[in-house]
Structure formats: C-alpha cells, structure tokens
Design an enzyme around this catalytic site. Structure first.
Site, PDB file in Angstrom:
ATOM      1  N   SER A 113       0.855  -1.185   0.000  1.00 46.60           N
ATOM      2  CA  SER A 113       0.000   0.000   0.000  1.00 46.60           C
ATOM      3  C   SER A 113       0.892   1.237   0.000  1.00 46.60           C
ATOM      4  CB  SER A 113      -0.897   0.037   1.242  1.00 46.60           C
ATOM      5  OG  SER A 113      -1.544   1.293   1.365  1.00 46.60           O
ATOM      6  N   TYR A 164      -2.638  -0.320  10.031  1.00 49.47           N
ATOM      7  CA  TYR A 164      -2.523  -0.691   8.628  1.00 49.47           C
ATOM      8  C   TYR A 164      -1.205  -0.200   8.031  1.00 49.47           C
ATOM      9  CZ  TYR A 164      -3.905  -1.297   3.733  1.00 49.47           C
ATOM     10  OH  TYR A 164      -3.968  -1.684   2.410  1.00 49.47           O
TER      11      TYR A 164
END
Length: 257
Positions: free
Chosen positions: A140, A153
């Site tokens: 990501s 995250y």
C-alpha cells in the site's frame, strides 16, 4: 493451451475472496488463465469459484504455514506449476490514539505481514528449484509514510514493503521475479471503516484490477497508483522529518483528509 494474453498458465491468489483479488481472479479466468483461489472457507469464495470454470477454490488459512504449504502443493498437483503467486490477504482496523485497539493491531500485523511471508514460504522453494516464477505482493502507498488514523494498517504495509525490498535484492539471478503492488485508497469493504471524506483519489476495484493486470506481465518491481498519492507520500517519505511532519499536517488541514 490457447494463448491467454498473459504469460501465466496457473495463478495462485490468496485473499481471493477480497474485492481487488476477486476482480483480478475473474479477469484472468476470462482470458483462460487457470486461477487457484485461496481464502478461508466462505460463501464469497464459493461464489468466486462458481463464476468461472477457470477458477477453482482451494480453501486455506494464510496464518497457518503448514496448511498453506499443503494448499500450494495441492494446487500444483491439480492445476500444474504455479507461474504467478499473488498474495493479497489483508485487513484494515481504525487506529485511535485515545482508545488503541491492541487486538485489532495484532490481527492486522498478523494477516497483512505473516500472511504474506507464509505464502512466499509455500511457493518460493519450488520456484527457486526450477529457476522460474513470479511473486506479487499486495502492499500500500500508505506504508511509505505515517498517516493519522492509520497506525495499524500503515505499520503492517511498511513491513511488507521492507520484505519486498529484501526479497527483490536476494532474488536477483534466480529466475524468480517479484512485484510489489502499492495502491492508494480503493473503494472496497476492507477500508469501509475509514472516513470517506479522507479517502484521497479513491479508485474503484475494477479500475484497480485493470491497472495491475496491464503492468504485471512486464514484471516491474513496483506497480503504484494513483500517481498523485504516490508522488505525495513518497516525497514525504524522502523529506527530513522536521519538514515532513508540518507538510503532512498542512496537507490534512488544506484538504480535510
């Protein structure tokens, strides 16, 4: 076998019941690629397998290394050698500094990090032995820089980026390639808990899958998008911290992100 338009005959996908990986599986299958779809048993996994004769469900838990190795061996026994392994199992848990979800943090790190390395361990030895193969790891862009509300995250994806960089260095000359896939915000159930007003340049899963599959056959080190988010976060990462923190705070205030 008919030409699929892709350089892979057999693709193994973990996290296949998720929005992005499920879309990738369907698009590959539509071109004649044999797709082994792995996730924990669920109606979504069953529905994915039922959507195409070229998709077969191979249920397994990516947090159980031995189970995953058995799964990979079963895929190769039934479909043939795995040409591409895409590791896409992941989760997002909101991070609130006033009430830190420790259980959510641990689960996020386990699934997003352990789930990747367990998958790599399941297929890499065979790929190294035959000196051929392609690993694709779902990272990501938010692993490149700290971001408010993203402590769990972001930390997990930062670890994934480091794993990918380390593997890339070691895989040189082995015949095995590695691609890190780094999206920004994608409109999926994974990040549904994130404030919609703070999702920068959010992208639909269909566009995300198209962009990945357009570039993945060329075996680049990284596929990153959208370019605006990539440029900003990678610039912030490369700045000295006395400058980067004020820039991020200014950007959040200016955009409402």
């Amino acid at each position: 076998m008919a030409d699929t338009g892709y350089p892979w005959k057999v693709v193994w996908i973990t996290g296949a019941s998720g929005a992005i990986c499920g879309e990738i599986a369907r698009r590959l299958a539509a071109k004649g690629v044999k797709v082994a779809a792995t996730a924990r048993p669920s109606e979504r996994l069953d529905a994915l397998a039922a959507s195409s004769p070229n998709i077969a469900a191979f249920p397994a838990d990516v947090l159980k290394p031995d189970e995953l190795k058995t799964c990979a061996a079963k895929v190769e026994a039934e479909l043939g050698q795995i040409d591409l392994a895409l590791f896409g199992a992941g989760m997002y848990v909101p991070f609130d500094i006033r009430n830190i979800d420790l259980d959510g943090f641990r689960k996020t790190m386990a699934l997003n990090v352990d789930g990747v390395i367990n998958g790599v361990a399941a297929v890499l030895p065979n790929m190294l032995e035959r000196r051929a193969g392609h690993l694709a790891i779902m990272g990501s862009l938010f692993g490149y820089a700290g971001w408010p509300g993203n402590g769990s995250y972001g930390a997990s994806k930062a670890a994934v980026i480091n794993i990918a960089e380390s593997l890339k260095l070691e895989l040189r000359g082995t015949g095995v390639d590695l691609t890190l896939i780094s999206p920004g915000f994608v409109d999926t159930p994974l990040n549904a808990a994130y404030d919609p007003k703070k999702k920068l340049f959010v992208m639909k899963k269909e566009r995300c899958a198209r962009k990945i599959l357009a570039k993945l056959p060329k075996r680049p080190y990284e596929i990153a998008f959208p370019i605006q988010v990539e440029g900003f976060l990678k610039t912030v990462r490369d700045m000295p911290r006395f400058a980067s923190f004020p820039v991020v705070r200014w950007f959040i205030k200016a955009t409402g992100a």
